[in-house]
Design a protein around this motif. Structure first.
Motif, PDB file in Angstrom:
ATOM      1  N   PHE A 104       0.515  -1.600   0.418  1.00 30.99           N
ATOM      2  CA  PHE A 104       0.138   0.063  -0.220  1.00 30.99           C
ATOM      3  C   PHE A 104       0.932   1.015  -0.077  1.00 30.99           C
ATOM      4  CE2 PHE A 104      -3.141  -3.009   1.890  1.00 30.99           C
ATOM      5  CZ  PHE A 104      -3.840  -2.984   1.294  1.00 30.99           C
ATOM      6  N   SER A 105       0.303   2.438  -0.492  1.00 33.95           N
ATOM      7  CA  SER A 105       0.786   3.597  -0.143  1.00 33.95           C
ATOM      8  C   SER A 105       0.984   4.253   1.036  1.00 33.95           C
ATOM      9  CB  SER A 105       0.476   4.592  -1.736  1.00 33.95           C
ATOM     10  OG  SER A 105      -1.033   4.544  -1.678  1.00 33.95           O
ATOM     11  N   MET A 106       0.462   3.505   2.007  1.00 32.86           N
ATOM     12  CA  MET A 106       0.363   4.153   3.622  1.00 32.86           C
ATOM     13  C   MET A 106       0.707   3.170   3.730  1.00 32.86           C
ATOM     14  SD  MET A 106      -2.574   6.556   2.866  1.00 32.86           S
ATOM     15  CE  MET A 106      -2.890   8.046   2.355  1.00 32.86           C
ATOM     16  N   PRO A 107       1.121   3.479   5.265  1.00 26.03           N
ATOM     17  CA  PRO A 107       1.173   2.498   6.208  1.00 26.03           C
ATOM     18  C   PRO A 107       0.014   1.444   6.126  1.00 26.03           C
ATOM     19  CG  PRO A 107       2.241   4.716   7.065  1.00 26.03           C
ATOM     20  CD  PRO A 107       1.460   4.565   6.058  1.00 26.03           C
ATOM     21  N   SER A 108       0.410   0.296   6.914  1.00 26.16           N
ATOM     22  CA  SER A 108      -0.272  -0.660   7.483  1.00 26.16           C
ATOM     23  C   SER A 108      -1.021  -0.372   7.873  1.00 26.16           C
ATOM     24  CB  SER A 108       0.207  -2.156   7.004  1.00 26.16           C
ATOM     25  OG  SER A 108       0.959  -1.884   8.175  1.00 26.16           O
ATOM     26  N   ASP A 109      -1.619   0.108   9.449  1.00 27.12           N
ATOM     27  CA  ASP A 109      -2.000   0.201   9.772  1.00 27.12           C
ATOM     28  C   ASP A 109      -3.579   1.836   9.222  1.00 27.12           C
ATOM     29  OD1 ASP A 109       0.031   2.410  10.841  1.00 27.12           O
ATOM     30  OD2 ASP A 109      -0.006   1.970  12.555  1.00 27.12           O
ATOM     31  N   THR A 110      -3.056   2.071   8.674  1.00 23.53           N
ATOM     32  CA  THR A 110      -3.461   2.986   8.372  1.00 23.53           C
ATOM     33  C   THR A 110      -5.290   3.075   8.446  1.00 23.53           C
ATOM     34  OG1 THR A 110      -2.687   4.016   6.308  1.00 23.53           O
ATOM     35  CG2 THR A 110      -4.435   5.026   6.188  1.00 23.53           C
ATOM     36  N   SER A 111      -6.155   1.767   7.560  1.00 19.96           N
ATOM     37  CA  SER A 111      -7.665   2.094   7.874  1.00 19.96           C
ATOM     38  C   SER A 111      -7.263   0.382   8.471  1.00 19.96           C
ATOM     39  CB  SER A 111      -7.461   2.024   6.585  1.00 19.96           C
ATOM     40  OG  SER A 111      -7.535   1.451   5.265  1.00 19.96           O
ATOM     41  N   PHE A 112      -8.857  -0.298   8.025  1.00 19.64           N
ATOM     42  CA  PHE A 112      -8.194  -1.537   8.831  1.00 19.64           C
ATOM     43  C   PHE A 112      -8.567  -1.890   7.474  1.00 19.64           C
ATOM     44  CE2 PHE A 112     -13.029  -0.432   8.431  1.00 19.64           C
ATOM     45  CZ  PHE A 112     -14.253  -1.070   7.110  1.00 19.64           C
ATOM     46  N   ARG A 113      -8.980  -1.517   6.068  1.00 13.98           N
ATOM     47  CA  ARG A 113      -8.958  -2.418   5.386  1.00 13.98           C
ATOM     48  C   ARG A 113      -7.219  -2.360   5.045  1.00 13.98           C
ATOM     49  NH1 ARG A 113     -11.824  -1.631  -0.105  1.00 13.98           N
ATOM     50  NH2 ARG A 113     -13.354   0.262   0.781  1.00 13.98           N
ATOM     51  N   THR A 114      -6.393  -1.766   5.213  1.00 10.28           N
ATOM     52  CA  THR A 114      -4.915  -2.077   4.847  1.00 10.28           C
ATOM     53  C   THR A 114      -4.581  -2.778   5.836  1.00 10.28           C
ATOM     54  OG1 THR A 114      -4.494   0.042   6.253  1.00 10.28           O
ATOM     55  CG2 THR A 114      -4.603  -0.013   3.932  1.00 10.28           C
ATOM     56  N   GLU A 115      -5.351  -2.854   7.006  1.00  6.96           N
ATOM     57  CA  GLU A 115      -4.694  -3.618   7.583  1.00  6.96           C
ATOM     58  C   GLU A 115      -4.632  -5.152   7.403  1.00  6.96           C
ATOM     59  OE1 GLU A 115      -4.945  -4.806  12.419  1.00  6.96           O
ATOM     60  OE2 GLU A 115      -4.837  -2.702  11.583  1.00  6.96           O
ATOM     61  N   TRP A 116      -5.635  -5.394   7.043  1.00  8.21           N
ATOM     62  CA  TRP A 116      -6.494  -6.824   6.568  1.00  8.21           C
ATOM     63  C   TRP A 116      -6.217  -7.329   5.727  1.00  8.21           C
ATOM     64  CZ3 TRP A 116     -10.611  -5.055  10.685  1.00  8.21           C
ATOM     65  CH2 TRP A 116     -10.887  -5.013  11.875  1.00  8.21           C
ATOM     66  N   GLU A 117      -5.837  -6.043   4.525  1.00  6.09           N
ATOM     67  CA  GLU A 117      -5.490  -6.670   3.152  1.00  6.09           C
ATOM     68  C   GLU A 117      -7.227  -6.635   2.327  1.00  6.09           C
ATOM     69  OE1 GLU A 117      -2.634  -8.837   1.952  1.00  6.09           O
ATOM     70  OE2 GLU A 117      -1.144  -7.793   2.438  1.00  6.09           O
ATOM     71  N   LEU A 118      -7.763  -5.895   2.844  1.00  6.44           N
ATOM     72  CA  LEU A 118      -9.742  -6.183   1.438  1.00  6.44           C
ATOM     73  C   LEU A 118      -9.481  -5.584   0.363  1.00  6.44           C
ATOM     74  CD1 LEU A 118     -11.157  -5.061   5.486  1.00  6.44           C
ATOM     75  CD2 LEU A 118     -10.793  -7.397   4.603  1.00  6.44           C
ATOM     76  N   VAL A 119      -8.518  -5.914  -0.558  1.00  8.20           N
ATOM     77  CA  VAL A 119      -9.011  -5.651  -1.718  1.00  8.20           C
ATOM     78  C   VAL A 119      -8.874  -7.240  -2.340  1.00  8.20           C
ATOM     79  CG1 VAL A 119      -7.693  -3.406  -0.772  1.00  8.20           C
ATOM     80  CG2 VAL A 119      -5.854  -5.424  -1.665  1.00  8.20           C
ATOM     81  N   CYS A 120      -9.138  -6.573  -3.657  1.00  7.17           N
ATOM     82  CA  CYS A 120      -9.012  -7.494  -4.856  1.00  7.17           C
ATOM     83  C   CYS A 120      -9.895  -8.398  -4.427  1.00  7.17           C
ATOM     84  CB  CYS A 120      -7.630  -8.493  -4.696  1.00  7.17           C
ATOM     85  SG  CYS A 120      -6.217  -7.216  -5.140  1.00  7.17           S
ATOM     86  N   ASP A 121      -9.661  -9.704  -4.606  1.00  5.58           N
ATOM     87  CA  ASP A 121     -11.445 -10.992  -4.204  1.00  5.58           C
ATOM     88  C   ASP A 121     -11.669 -10.796  -2.776  1.00  5.58           C
ATOM     89  OD1 ASP A 121      -8.286 -11.869  -2.446  1.00  5.58           O
ATOM     90  OD2 ASP A 121      -8.928 -13.212  -2.319  1.00  5.58           O
ATOM     91  N   LYS A 122     -11.122  -9.453  -1.949  1.00  6.44           N
ATOM     92  CA  LYS A 122     -11.806  -9.470  -0.342  1.00  6.44           C
ATOM     93  C   LYS A 122     -12.227  -7.516  -0.483  1.00  6.44           C
ATOM     94  CE  LYS A 122      -7.883 -12.524   2.182  1.00  6.44           C
ATOM     95  NZ  LYS A 122      -6.911 -12.312   3.330  1.00  6.44           N
ATOM     96  N   ALA A 123     -12.339  -7.600  -1.734  1.00  6.15           N
ATOM     97  CA  ALA A 123     -11.841  -6.077  -1.861  1.00  6.15           C
ATOM     98  C   ALA A 123     -13.951  -5.710  -1.184  1.00  6.15           C
ATOM     99  CB  ALA A 123     -12.178  -5.443  -3.585  1.00  6.15           C
ATOM    100  N   GLY A 124     -15.006  -7.065  -1.596  1.00  6.87           N
ATOM    101  CA  GLY A 124     -15.906  -6.380  -1.222  1.00  6.87           C
ATOM    102  C   GLY A 124     -15.956  -6.185   0.182  1.00  6.87           C
ATOM    103  N   LEU A 125     -15.558  -6.882   1.729  1.00  5.11           N
ATOM    104  CA  LEU A 125     -16.046  -6.741   2.882  1.00  5.11           C
ATOM    105  C   LEU A 125     -15.987  -5.428   3.601  1.00  5.11           C
ATOM    106  CD1 LEU A 125     -13.452  -9.947   3.809  1.00  5.11           C
ATOM    107  CD2 LEU A 125     -16.341 -10.214   3.498  1.00  5.11           C
ATOM    108  N   THR A 126     -15.299  -4.690   2.765  1.00  5.67           N
ATOM    109  CA  THR A 126     -15.478  -3.188   3.493  1.00  5.67           C
ATOM    110  C   THR A 126     -16.964  -2.444   2.921  1.00  5.67           C
ATOM    111  OG1 THR A 126     -13.272  -3.133   2.965  1.00  5.67           O
ATOM    112  CG2 THR A 126     -14.413  -0.813   3.562  1.00  5.67           C
ATOM    113  N   GLU A 127     -17.081  -2.851   1.791  1.00  7.25           N
ATOM    114  CA  GLU A 127     -18.883  -2.379   1.460  1.00  7.25           C
ATOM    115  C   GLU A 127     -19.491  -2.971   1.855  1.00  7.25           C
ATOM    116  OE1 GLU A 127     -16.296  -2.542  -0.883  1.00  7.25           O
ATOM    117  OE2 GLU A 127     -16.094  -0.485  -1.022  1.00  7.25           O
ATOM    118  N   LEU A 128     -19.189  -4.971   2.559  1.00  6.76           N
ATOM    119  CA  LEU A 128     -20.763  -5.360   3.308  1.00  6.76           C
ATOM    120  C   LEU A 128     -21.024  -5.133   4.118  1.00  6.76           C
ATOM    121  CD1 LEU A 128     -22.081  -7.857   3.266  1.00  6.76           C
ATOM    122  CD2 LEU A 128     -20.153  -9.538   4.052  1.00  6.76           C
TER     123      LEU A 128
END
Length: 584
Positions: A104-128
């Motif tokens: 990520f372009s920011m530290p991994s603890d910037t958000s829970f999305r970056t901390e738990w890598e909720l992108v790509c195949d997990k991208a919908g979990l934040t919206e969920l």
């Protein structure tokens, strides 16, 4: 019951008691904004791409054979890696997922999305998580609004607000996304309990000529809460999202004082025959406002007398007391003392309850409330889809994400201020229809401009009409919160608003996913939102006009008013804070 004369005897909005109670009630709008939109910052998605592969052994699960002597070249994308593997001159190409993780372009603890890598195949979990927050709101609106009508506005407001304090702290301590998602469901339910109960209390403590003020105050406090949240997030952008969430939780600390300083709705108490409790509140209010208690109690008893349903009064009560009491007296009458109370006719408990008491199922038995319920569902669905879709997507706009969010929010304050003053001059139905149609047409036009030309003057025009639509939609919220509250009777008001809010949030749960839809079909969100707003505007024509009318207490009052010939309908004219009936 019309309690405007009672509020006027206490000094109206100039009374310190009323000002203090109204402030406690409207604070709910300020803190509720933190619950819904905190995900914009604690779940922020910065730029990212697949982490680089440093050792061929990391590819062994995707390529067969021994890779110890192999070389490779890789091209990195956001969610995939194109790999060319060379084994002794034999080149094999594959497209792989991010086998070495995400950078990520920011530290991994910037958000829970970056901390738990909720992108790509997990991208919908934040919206969920946001969708399930809306699901919780629907549940809260369905169940807690009924409890508010049955047990009182105060108890639901206080319990819900204190629960949100502890749930917000627990969110900051979430060990994983599953735990956070569960918390979001429960948080949504209690948030709706706060919003519905507190806003209803606020409306019921305002004189009816000031009902539009309720929606304006709600909008200003709601917008101010969002702006403060953006400011806090900006100042804490160098800290972990968990510290940010704890800072946002601090706004709920005021809830710990509510049990001691907040009073129950006077109108709710009166409609539940708790006149003695009302008299205690009035004694407290008179001390703060410097008013004579006897004079205020006399006004109270006079208004209780006038609240009898005129169509049944001769059948239910005598013209005066002729000696002796009915076998079972109404608490409304037996709790009264003083010169006015001594002359009030006696009504039996059964007769009073037959007039005033309804069950939630009555919402679906009478056309007078079924039609408003349907319309409120339609307009709230349209408005929720547009509003939340735009605000949740603000972080993806070009420019500073904190500034984008704040500017979109600040736009609501002038919009709601304009709507407030217009509501003093024009009818509710005209205002709602106009705002919804402007919002819908503006959104549809923005789609046309963007599709005609992706840049230059057309893109600028598309942006301008989108902001016009956002401005009009904010006015819609102001108008519809007033309008929908005024078309339900007092004993069904909270449950009516709750059912409408619940059902309208079901399709509204899809709002977070429209961000993903827009990446695939750019014109789809605008067409859907715009078409829904146009439909909502047309449905408003089914509602009766409520301007200059006291809040109805019973379905019978609504029916009686609607069945009168148009030239005989009774309008309420505000004169010096008091009401007088004038013929239309």
């Amino acid at each position: 019951m019309d309690i405007d004369p009672l509020l006027h005897s206490l000094g109206g909005l100039r009374g310190r008691y009323q000002q203090f109670q109204l402030t406690l009630q409207i604070l709910s709008s300020f803190v509720n904004a933190f619950i819904y939109f905190s995900v914009v910052f604690i779940g922020f998605e910065p730029d990212y791409e697949c982490a680089q592969i440093h050792d061929p052994s990391q590819l062994e699960s995707h390529f067969s054979g021994n890779l110890s002597e192999a070389t490779f070249e890789a091209t990195y994308d956001k969610c995939s890696i194109d790999v060319q593997l060379n084994r002794s001159g034999l080149v094999t190409s594959k497209s792989l997922p991010c086998v070495a993780g995400i950078n990520f372009s920011m530290p991994s603890d910037t958000s829970f999305r970056t901390e738990w890598e909720l992108v790509c195949d997990k991208a919908g979990l934040t919206e969920l998580s946001q969708t399930l927050l809306s699901a919780g709101q629907a549940l809260g609106a369905l169940f807690l609004s009924g409890l508010s009508d049955r047990y009182g506005r105060k108890v639901v407001y206080v319990v819900s607000d204190i629960s949100l304090l502890f749930l917000s702290i627990a969110t900051a301590l979430s060990p994983n996304i599953i735990f956070l998602v569960v918390l979001r469901v429960v948080t949504g339910a209690w948030q709706q309990g706060v919003g519905m109960a507190a806003y209803t209390m606020f409306m019921e403590l305002l004189p009816k000529r000031m009902h539009p003020l309720a929606s304006l105050a709600d909008a200003i406090f709601w917008s101010s809460g969002q702006v403060l949240m953006a400011l806090i997030a900006y100042l804490m952008q160098g800290y972990t999202w968990r510290y940010l969430q704890l800072a946002l939780s601090a706004v709920f600390l005021y809830s710990l004082a509510l049990p001691c300083v907040l009073d129950e709705s006077i109108l709710w108490l009166l409609n539940n025959d708790r006149v003695a409790d009302v008299e205690k509140i009035l004694a407290k209010a008179c001390r703060l406002n410097g008013k004579n208690l006897d004079d205020v109690i006399a006004v109270l008893h006079e208004q209780v007398l006038k609240s009898r349903p005129t169509s049944r009064e001769k059948d239910v009560v005598g013209e005066n007391i002729h000696g002796g009491l009915d076998s079972e007296e109404s608490p409304m009458c037996t709790n009264m003392n003083g010169p006015v109370g001594d002359t009030i006719e006696k009504t039996t408990v059964a007769e009073v309850k037959a007039w005033k008491k309804y069950k939630p199922v009555d919402l679906f038995r009478h056309r007078e409330v079924v039609v408003p319920l349907f319309v409120c569902i339609v307009v709230w669905t349209a408005n929720n889809l547009f509003y939340y879709g735009v605000m949740l997507g603000s972080a993806s706009l070009a420019g500073n994400r904190f500034l984008n969010f704040a500017l979109l929010t600040l736009l609501e304050i002038p919009a709601n201020t304009v709507a407030f003053f217009l509501l003093q001059k024009i009818n509710r139905r005209t205002m709602a229809l106009t705002c919804e149609m402007i919002a819908g047409i503006s959104l549809l036009l923005s789609v046309v401009f963007v599709q005609i030309g992706g840049s230059g003057v057309y893109l600028t025009m598309g942006t301008v009409v989108t902001y016009v639509g956002k401005f009009a939609l904010s006015g819609c919220y102001n108008t519809l919160f007033v309008f929908c509250l005024e078309v339900f009777p007092t004993t069904l008001r909270s449950v009516g608003m709750g059912v409408a809010s619940t059902v309208s949030r079901l399709p509204g749960m899809a709002a977070p996913f429209f961000i993903l839809l827009g990446e695939t079909i750019p014109w789809a969100p605008g067409v859907i939102f715009g078409g829904m707003c146009v439909l909502a505007g047309l449905s408003v024509l089914l509602l009766p006009e409520t301007r200059h009318r006291a809040l109805p207490n019973t379905i019978e009052e609504i029916r009686e008013w609607k069945n009168r010939p148009p030239m005989k309908r009774c309008l309420m004219k505000e004169t010096g804070g008091m009401d007088e009936h004038i013929s239309a």
